[in-house]
Design an enzyme around this catalytic site. Structure first.
Site, PDB file in Angstrom:
ATOM      1  N   ARG A 149       0.919  -1.141   0.093  1.00  0.00           N
ATOM      2  CA  ARG A 149      -0.151   0.001   0.035  1.00  0.00           C
ATOM      3  C   ARG A 149       0.969   1.383   0.080  1.00  0.00           C
ATOM      4  O   ARG A 149       1.896   0.978   0.449  1.00  0.00           O
ATOM      5  CB  ARG A 149      -0.768  -0.102   1.455  1.00  0.00           C
ATOM      6  CG  ARG A 149      -2.044  -1.080   1.330  1.00  0.00           C
ATOM      7  CD  ARG A 149      -2.691  -1.077   2.444  1.00  0.00           C
ATOM      8  NE  ARG A 149      -3.702  -2.208   2.688  1.00  0.00           N
ATOM      9  CZ  ARG A 149      -3.427  -3.220   3.125  1.00  0.00           C
ATOM     10  NH1 ARG A 149      -2.561  -3.301   4.172  1.00  0.00           N
ATOM     11  NH2 ARG A 149      -4.534  -4.263   3.370  1.00  0.00           N
ATOM     12  N   LYS A 173      -3.245  -3.550   9.006  1.00  0.00           N
ATOM     13  CA  LYS A 173      -4.447  -3.124   9.759  1.00  0.00           C
ATOM     14  C   LYS A 173      -4.457  -4.020  11.049  1.00  0.00           C
ATOM     15  O   LYS A 173      -4.301  -4.872  11.156  1.00  0.00           O
ATOM     16  CB  LYS A 173      -5.637  -3.495   8.668  1.00  0.00           C
ATOM     17  CG  LYS A 173      -5.743  -2.533   7.451  1.00  0.00           C
ATOM     18  CD  LYS A 173      -6.977  -2.997   6.603  1.00  0.00           C
ATOM     19  CE  LYS A 173      -7.059  -1.971   5.378  1.00  0.00           C
ATOM     20  NZ  LYS A 173      -8.439  -2.309   4.618  1.00  0.00           N
ATOM     21  N   HIS A 238      -1.835   2.734  -6.390  1.00  0.00           N
ATOM     22  CA  HIS A 238      -2.867   1.414  -6.107  1.00  0.00           C
ATOM     23  C   HIS A 238      -3.105   0.523  -7.050  1.00  0.00           C
ATOM     24  O   HIS A 238      -3.211  -0.759  -7.120  1.00  0.00           O
ATOM     25  CB  HIS A 238      -4.218   2.239  -5.513  1.00  0.00           C
ATOM     26  CG  HIS A 238      -5.024   1.395  -4.819  1.00  0.00           C
ATOM     27  ND1 HIS A 238      -4.571   0.805  -3.490  1.00  0.00           N
ATOM     28  CD2 HIS A 238      -6.354   0.805  -4.911  1.00  0.00           C
ATOM     29  CE1 HIS A 238      -5.476   0.007  -2.888  1.00  0.00           C
ATOM     30  NE2 HIS A 238      -6.376  -0.008  -3.800  1.00  0.00           N
ATOM     31  N   ARG A 241      -0.347  -1.775  -7.008  1.00  0.00           N
ATOM     32  CA  ARG A 241      -0.566  -2.742  -6.280  1.00  0.00           C
ATOM     33  C   ARG A 241      -1.819  -3.840  -6.976  1.00  0.00           C
ATOM     34  O   ARG A 241      -1.524  -5.079  -6.832  1.00  0.00           O
ATOM     35  CB  ARG A 241      -1.426  -2.245  -4.995  1.00  0.00           C
ATOM     36  CG  ARG A 241      -1.848  -3.299  -3.983  1.00  0.00           C
ATOM     37  CD  ARG A 241      -2.330  -2.617  -2.965  1.00  0.00           C
ATOM     38  NE  ARG A 241      -3.147  -3.152  -1.831  1.00  0.00           N
ATOM     39  CZ  ARG A 241      -2.746  -4.052  -0.761  1.00  0.00           C
ATOM     40  NH1 ARG A 241      -1.602  -4.329  -0.837  1.00  0.00           N
ATOM     41  NH2 ARG A 241      -3.753  -4.535   0.046  1.00  0.00           N
ATOM     42  N   HIS A 264      -4.851  -8.805   3.209  1.00  0.00           N
ATOM     43  CA  HIS A 264      -6.516  -8.702   3.050  1.00  0.00           C
ATOM     44  C   HIS A 264      -6.661  -9.514   4.222  1.00  0.00           C
ATOM     45  O   HIS A 264      -6.571 -10.764   4.319  1.00  0.00           O
ATOM     46  CB  HIS A 264      -6.966  -9.184   1.717  1.00  0.00           C
ATOM     47  CG  HIS A 264      -6.684  -8.271   0.709  1.00  0.00           C
ATOM     48  ND1 HIS A 264      -6.960  -8.591  -0.663  1.00  0.00           N
ATOM     49  CD2 HIS A 264      -6.511  -6.729   0.587  1.00  0.00           C
ATOM     50  CE1 HIS A 264      -6.607  -7.669  -1.404  1.00  0.00           C
ATOM     51  NE2 HIS A 264      -6.449  -6.417  -0.738  1.00  0.00           N
ATOM     52  N   TYR A 273      -9.519  -9.911  -7.926  1.00  0.00           N
ATOM     53  CA  TYR A 273      -8.531 -10.154  -8.903  1.00  0.00           C
ATOM     54  C   TYR A 273      -8.793 -11.137  -9.771  1.00  0.00           C
ATOM     55  O   TYR A 273      -8.180 -11.217 -10.901  1.00  0.00           O
ATOM     56  CB  TYR A 273      -7.051 -10.159  -8.220  1.00  0.00           C
ATOM     57  CG  TYR A 273      -6.812  -8.684  -7.570  1.00  0.00           C
ATOM     58  CD1 TYR A 273      -6.621  -7.590  -8.239  1.00  0.00           C
ATOM     59  CD2 TYR A 273      -6.751  -8.687  -6.215  1.00  0.00           C
ATOM     60  CE1 TYR A 273      -6.359  -6.391  -7.365  1.00  0.00           C
ATOM     61  CE2 TYR A 273      -6.755  -7.653  -5.577  1.00  0.00           C
ATOM     62  CZ  TYR A 273      -6.443  -6.435  -5.983  1.00  0.00           C
ATOM     63  OH  TYR A 273      -6.224  -5.281  -5.295  1.00  0.00           O
TER      64      TYR A 273
END
Length: 299
Positions: A149, A173, A238, A241, A264, A273
């Site tokens: 990111r 995260k 992005h 990525r 994720h 994807y």
């Protein structure tokens, strides 16, 4: 809106511009929707699940497209707060998800990637490359070679990349650490750039009083795209990525492995994807399959 909410909203919009390449109209819509939501709930950043559910209940008379837009803005805002450690939870799971087809992310082809790296090679292949070009080479190698990111990339510590360690340890995260493999070329590009980084800097990519900003990274990527002959609106950190993930899956990588590398929490996020790759294959069949020639001869 409280000063804290206003400040966090601006930080979020800055992230949206830098990482997602959001256009001006999109940012304006996000600002409006989030301000209205904050006013309706009596606060934005610290809103509870109950407050969000009450807000959503008031959307019943709105069109699905409008509800989807408002809910998407709030989901992205609370995901941002959670990722940045500004909230321990993400209350947006109570928001509705009107049945709409999810847009496929923009993806660069292998040829596009080759053009980007060719443009970098022309800059760094000279006898005395500039510091800016060496920095750009390291940034792009890590963006495309690891799928980082933008926020993770610009905040890398000075010693994050070791020549004898083919991976990075990142805290994503919720403070969860993950291991991210890096390409064979990335350590060499980083080593060249690190010779130009001030010895006192704790950051691999210093800028101003801290580290390189996401906005500046976004600008650098756009400038490189233009130099490579690719429309700048097709390229952003992005998007690189996205290209990392899609090209890995297209090459036969395991979906769970790509999920882990991208950080994720939900594999459904990674599965988008596979849809991109499937769409590419369908297009390939429709253009390249022998039946196409037969159809053209016998309309």
């Amino acid at each position: 809106m409280s000063p804290r909410d206003a400040a966090l909203l601006e930080r979020f919009l800055e992230m949206m511009a830098a990482e997602a390449g959001a256009a001006g109209n999109t940012l304006a819509a996000y600002r409006s929707d989030l301000r209205l939501a904050g006013d309706a709930m009596g606060g934005l950043a610290d809103a509870s699940e109950a407050a969000l559910k009450g807000l959503a209940d008031g959307w019943r008379a709105l069109a699905n497209a409008t509800v989807a837009r408002k809910a998407a803005a709030l989901r992205r805002f609370y995901a941002f707060l959670h990722e940045e450690g500004l909230r321990q939870d993400d209350p947006s799971s109570v928001l509705p998800r009107p049945g709409q087809r999810r847009a496929l992310p923009k993806v660069l082809s292998h040829a596009d990637i080759d053009r980007l790296f060719a443009a970098i090679g022309e800059r760094t292949g000279v006898e005395h490359p500039s510091s800016g070009d060496l920095r750009l080479g390291a940034l792009i190698e890590l963006l495309y070679g690891s799928g980082l990111r933008a926020s993770e990339l610009v905040a890398l510590p000075r010693g994050a990349v070791h020549p004898d360690r083919p991976f990075l340890i990142l805290k994503g995260k919720g403070g969860v650490e993950r291991m991210v493999p890096i390409s064979d070329r990335a350590p060499a590009a980083v080593a060249l750039w690190r010779t130009r980084v001030p010895a006192e800097s704790p950051w691999l990519f210093p800028g101003g009083n801290k580290h390189l900003t996401r906005i500046r990274l976004y600008q650098l990527v756009k400038e490189l795209a233009a130099d490579a002959g690719i429309p700048p609106d097709r390229v952003s950190p992005h998007v690189l990525r996205h290209a990392f993930a899609t090209h890995l899956l297209g090459g036969g990588a395991d979906l769970r492995a790509v999920q882990a590398m991208l950080g994720h929490a939900d594999i459904a996020t990674t599965e988008i994807y596979t849809h991109v790759e499937a769409a590419r294959l369908v297009e390939l069949v429709n253009v390249r399959h022998p039946l196409v020639d037969f159809r053209n001869k016998h309309p």
